[in-house]
Design an enzyme around this catalytic site. Structure first.
Site, PDB file in Angstrom:
ATOM      1  N   GLU A 109       0.716  -1.156  -0.029  1.00 28.43           N
ATOM      2  CA  GLU A 109       0.189  -0.088  -0.018  1.00 28.43           C
ATOM      3  C   GLU A 109       0.813   1.060  -0.128  1.00 28.43           C
ATOM      4  O   GLU A 109       1.834   1.445   0.522  1.00 28.43           O
ATOM      5  CB  GLU A 109      -0.776  -0.081   1.171  1.00 28.43           C
ATOM      6  CG  GLU A 109      -1.706  -1.212   1.460  1.00 28.43           C
ATOM      7  CD  GLU A 109      -2.478  -1.318   2.687  1.00 28.43           C
ATOM      8  OE1 GLU A 109      -3.415  -2.162   2.794  1.00 28.43           O
ATOM      9  OE2 GLU A 109      -2.369  -0.441   3.486  1.00 28.43           O
ATOM     10  N   CYS A 122       3.097   8.422   1.516  1.00 29.45           N
ATOM     11  CA  CYS A 122       3.299   7.506   2.551  1.00 29.45           C
ATOM     12  C   CYS A 122       3.505   6.130   1.935  1.00 29.45           C
ATOM     13  O   CYS A 122       2.632   5.547   1.285  1.00 29.45           O
ATOM     14  CB  CYS A 122       2.266   7.266   3.602  1.00 29.45           C
ATOM     15  SG  CYS A 122       2.464   6.035   4.872  1.00 29.45           S
ATOM     16  N   CYS A 129       4.201  -7.406   7.424  1.00 28.03           N
ATOM     17  CA  CYS A 129       5.172  -7.271   8.504  1.00 28.03           C
ATOM     18  C   CYS A 129       5.367  -8.280   9.564  1.00 28.03           C
ATOM     19  O   CYS A 129       4.179  -8.762  10.058  1.00 28.03           O
ATOM     20  CB  CYS A 129       4.717  -5.809   9.311  1.00 28.03           C
ATOM     21  SG  CYS A 129       5.740  -5.316  10.419  1.00 28.03           S
ATOM     22  N   CYS A 133       2.328  -5.572  15.659  1.00 24.24           N
ATOM     23  CA  CYS A 133       1.865  -4.795  16.676  1.00 24.24           C
ATOM     24  C   CYS A 133       0.600  -4.879  16.671  1.00 24.24           C
ATOM     25  O   CYS A 133      -0.440  -5.074  15.707  1.00 24.24           O
ATOM     26  CB  CYS A 133       2.121  -3.354  16.298  1.00 24.24           C
ATOM     27  SG  CYS A 133       4.067  -2.953  16.191  1.00 24.24           S
ATOM     28  N   CYS A 354      -2.593   1.654   8.055  1.00 26.10           N
ATOM     29  CA  CYS A 354      -1.668   0.663   7.076  1.00 26.10           C
ATOM     30  C   CYS A 354      -2.163  -0.693   7.303  1.00 26.10           C
ATOM     31  O   CYS A 354      -2.558  -1.289   8.289  1.00 26.10           O
ATOM     32  CB  CYS A 354      -0.410   0.920   8.135  1.00 26.10           C
ATOM     33  SG  CYS A 354       0.831  -0.359   8.061  1.00 26.10           S
TER      34      CYS A 354
END
Ligand code: SF4
Length: 364
Positions: A109, A122, A129, A133, A354
């Site tokens: 993205e 961005c 990932c 988190c 995100c």
């Protein structure tokens, strides 16, 4: 949701030949050696590099100052695995979210964020990932692979073209704040930054580029040793060990003490002011005791603090803080002489947090 434009698929001709080396992964000396071994002039290598990194070419056919046989030679030997714009969503606030399809069919993205006279790109550094988190949609997507320097670079070129097309202005800023932890893909990210900032690349000022990390201490130090003079943003989110362990799992291997000394080390080497990013989560990290811990942590270096309005990632347990809590939090930090900005969530009506877009695509 509105589709703003399509990109011509023909310019990605050659992507299917994945077994050939991606030319943008090669060192300039390798390209030079390739031409010499084929009896071509050495300067052909400079011409190719200029097309790749200054003009953003994504096919050998575009390299029109090379004779046709040279272009064919390149086509036979190499490929350009460019990231290709595929999904576009436009928010009511002007934020545009792009899905970039990679040659191996993964989706990453990028977001174009207009704000007054400025436009920020961005971009992503990894497909997914590995850090998980708990408030982040990319963590849910899981980890696929690191992006190449070329794929990182492509996102900037494409978002710049979009900015010029829509706003008649080039990008003012680039932030590595999309999918992935950039410092887990150190070499490719640094190579991309070199190509974005170099005079032989796009020539973007390093002061207009920000790398956001959740806190990989060794790599922050390495950035200091490498004198990487871009802006560093640390996604802190809490300065309390137990709370950070709970929401940022990498805090267990990169605890706040090592993060603190790494940030100080980076500042001492580069004299670049640090930004601390802090997503305010209702009744979790938005109390005055949290603000006190944050203020104490931030004292280590000249810094500013960005308080970020939470954009819920889906079924997670967090909610955004009230405007009142955000203001109290900000006022407390300011009373300690810290520079604080509140960053409103952008693109809340689209999948702008995100990882959300890629997750939806995966689920489909
Ligand atoms: S917040 Fe950043 S580091 Fe954490 S899971 Fe999401 S992309 Fe990875």
């Amino acid at each position: 949701m509105q589709k703003v434009f399509e990109i011509n698929p023909l310019i990605f001709a050659g992507m299917e030949q994945k077994e050939k080396p991606e030319i943008r992964d090669l060192k300039p000396g390798d390209i030079q050696a390739f031409f010499q071994s084929r009896g071509e002039k050495k300067y052909r290598s400079d011409q190719v590099l200029e097309w790749l990194w200054k003009k953003g070419a994504v096919s050998f056919g575009e390299m029109t100052n090379l004779p046709l046989p040279v272009r064919e030679l390149l086509q036979q030997a190499f490929t350009i695995n460019a990231a290709r714009m595929e999904i576009t969503q436009t928010s009511r606030d002007g934020t545009v979210k792009i899905g970039f399809r990679l040659a191996d069919n993964l989706l990453v993205e990028g977001v174009l964020i207009p704000s007054g006279s400025r436009a920020t790109a961005c971009i992503s550094s990894q497909a997914g990932c590995p850090l998980g988190c708990v408030f982040c949609a990319t963590g849910i997507y899981g980890y696929r692979r690191n992006l190449t320097a070329g794929e990182i670079f492509d996102q900037v070129v494409a978002l710049n073209e979009l900015s010029v097309l829509q706003r008649k202005k080039p990008l003012s800023n680039v932030v590595l704040m999309g999918m992935g932890e950039p410092l887990l893909n150190y070499e490719n990210v640094m190579q991309a930054i070199y190509r974005l900032t170099s005079e032989t690349g796009l020539g973007i000022s390093p002061h207009r580029i920000t790398l956001s990390t959740v806190g990989i201490s060794d790599r922050i130090k390495q950035m200091g040793d490498d004198r990487v003079k871009i802006n560093l943003a640390v996604s802190l989110h809490t300065a309390n060990k137990l709370k950070r362990d709970a929401i940022v799992p990498v805090n267990k291997s990169n605890p706040l003490s090592s993060l603190s000394s790494a940030v100080k080390y980076f500042y001492d080497k580069t004299k670049t002011r640090i930004t601390f990013e802090y997503i305010l989560l209702k009744d979790f990290n938005d109390g005055i005791s949290d603000a006190k811990e944050l203020a104490a942590f931030c004292r280590i270096v000249p810094c500013k603090i960005n308080l970020i309005e939470y954009n819920p990632a889906g079924k997670d347990r967090f909610r955004k803080s009230s405007a009142e809590s955000m203001n109290h939090f900000k006022e407390f930090l300011e009373s300690k002489n810290l520079i604080v900005n509140i960053r409103k969530s952008r693109g809340a009506d689209i999948d702008a947090a995100c990882g959300q877009l890629a997750n939806k695509s995966k689920n489909r």
